[in-house]
Design an enzyme around this catalytic site. Sequence first.
Site, PDB file in Angstrom:
ATOM      1  N   ASP A  10       0.869  -1.169   0.000  1.00 47.98           N
ATOM      2  CA  ASP A  10       0.000   0.000   0.000  1.00 47.98           C
ATOM      3  C   ASP A  10       0.908   1.221   0.000  1.00 47.98           C
ATOM      4  O   ASP A  10       2.131   1.097  -0.166  1.00 47.98           O
ATOM      5  CB  ASP A  10      -0.977  -0.029   1.192  1.00 47.98           C
ATOM      6  N   CYS A  67       3.144  -3.230   4.106  1.00 44.39           N
ATOM      7  CA  CYS A  67       2.287  -2.122   4.532  1.00 44.39           C
ATOM      8  C   CYS A  67       2.958  -1.478   5.743  1.00 44.39           C
ATOM      9  O   CYS A  67       4.142  -1.720   5.979  1.00 44.39           O
ATOM     10  CB  CYS A  67       0.852  -2.570   4.820  1.00 44.39           C
ATOM     11  N   THR A  69       2.611  -1.937   9.071  1.00 42.10           N
ATOM     12  CA  THR A  69       3.050  -2.899  10.089  1.00 42.10           C
ATOM     13  C   THR A  69       3.160  -4.321   9.570  1.00 42.10           C
ATOM     14  O   THR A  69       3.720  -5.181  10.245  1.00 42.10           O
ATOM     15  CB  THR A  69       2.068  -2.921  11.280  1.00 42.10           C
ATOM     16  N   GLY A  70       2.590  -4.602   8.423  1.00 39.91           N
ATOM     17  CA  GLY A  70       2.510  -5.960   7.895  1.00 39.91           C
ATOM     18  C   GLY A  70       1.257  -6.681   8.362  1.00 39.91           C
ATOM     19  O   GLY A  70       0.821  -7.647   7.747  1.00 39.91           O
ATOM     20  N   VAL A  71       0.651  -6.201   9.420  1.00 39.47           N
ATOM     21  CA  VAL A  71      -0.490  -6.886  10.031  1.00 39.47           C
ATOM     22  C   VAL A  71      -1.731  -6.829   9.146  1.00 39.47           C
ATOM     23  O   VAL A  71      -2.390  -7.847   8.903  1.00 39.47           O
ATOM     24  CB  VAL A  71      -0.778  -6.321  11.432  1.00 39.47           C
ATOM     25  N   HIS A 100       8.607 -24.809   8.923  1.00 35.77           N
ATOM     26  CA  HIS A 100       7.601 -25.532   9.698  1.00 35.77           C
ATOM     27  C   HIS A 100       6.158 -25.275   9.273  1.00 35.77           C
ATOM     28  O   HIS A 100       5.292 -26.116   9.526  1.00 35.77           O
ATOM     29  CB  HIS A 100       7.733 -25.186  11.178  1.00 35.77           C
ATOM     30  N   ARG A 111       7.047   0.466   8.641  1.00 37.28           N
ATOM     31  CA  ARG A 111       7.229   1.339   9.801  1.00 37.28           C
ATOM     32  C   ARG A 111       7.895   0.604  10.965  1.00 37.28           C
ATOM     33  O   ARG A 111       8.169   1.212  11.996  1.00 37.28           O
ATOM     34  CB  ARG A 111       5.877   1.896  10.245  1.00 37.28           C
ATOM     35  N   ARG A 134       6.829 -34.275   9.638  1.00 35.62           N
ATOM     36  CA  ARG A 134       5.822 -34.095  10.685  1.00 35.62           C
ATOM     37  C   ARG A 134       5.073 -32.777  10.542  1.00 35.62           C
ATOM     38  O   ARG A 134       3.947 -32.639  11.006  1.00 35.62           O
ATOM     39  CB  ARG A 134       6.454 -34.204  12.062  1.00 35.62           C
ATOM     40  N   HIS A 135       5.700 -31.804   9.880  1.00 27.78           N
ATOM     41  CA  HIS A 135       5.059 -30.492   9.712  1.00 27.78           C
ATOM     42  C   HIS A 135       3.949 -30.525   8.661  1.00 27.78           C
ATOM     43  O   HIS A 135       3.005 -29.740   8.729  1.00 27.78           O
ATOM     44  CB  HIS A 135       6.097 -29.435   9.338  1.00 27.78           C
TER      45      HIS A 135
END
Length: 145
Positions: A10, A67, A69-71, A100, A111, A134-135
């Site tokens: 963004d 972006c 924060t990436g969140v 994993h 930021r 196993r993952h």
Amino acid sequence: MTTPLGIASDHAGLELKRVLIAELEKRGIALRDFGTTTGEACDYPDFAHAVGGAIATGEIERAILVCGTGVGMSIAANRHAAVRAVVCSEALSARMSRQHNDANVLCIGARIVDAGTALDIVGAFLGTAFEGGRHAGRVAKINLR
């Protein structure tokens, strides 16, 4: 990767995205830029959904989203069943998310991390393979049926 690496941001992530593109192109990595291309305010879900759709169709296998924060990007991208997006602020998490969790979308906060750290994170993400074993069973349990 047999498909181009997707990349998008963004307005808050545009400058860091440009740094990443320049470095990835130097490394000879084929890219598909899903936008944005200007610093004008825009909505991160538009770009996350474009990338998620491209992963779902097989147009791309992996992507980087940037972006503030990436969140926000990770929340929107993870709405797509084919996406396993992670937010990483350091290289160890990027490496482990690939080993994993078979993460296929890396989200970075412009930021939160500087360009050098972002390049380290991207290097770890792109340079690490999924271990399987196993993952694989755990990853298979992620999507609700």
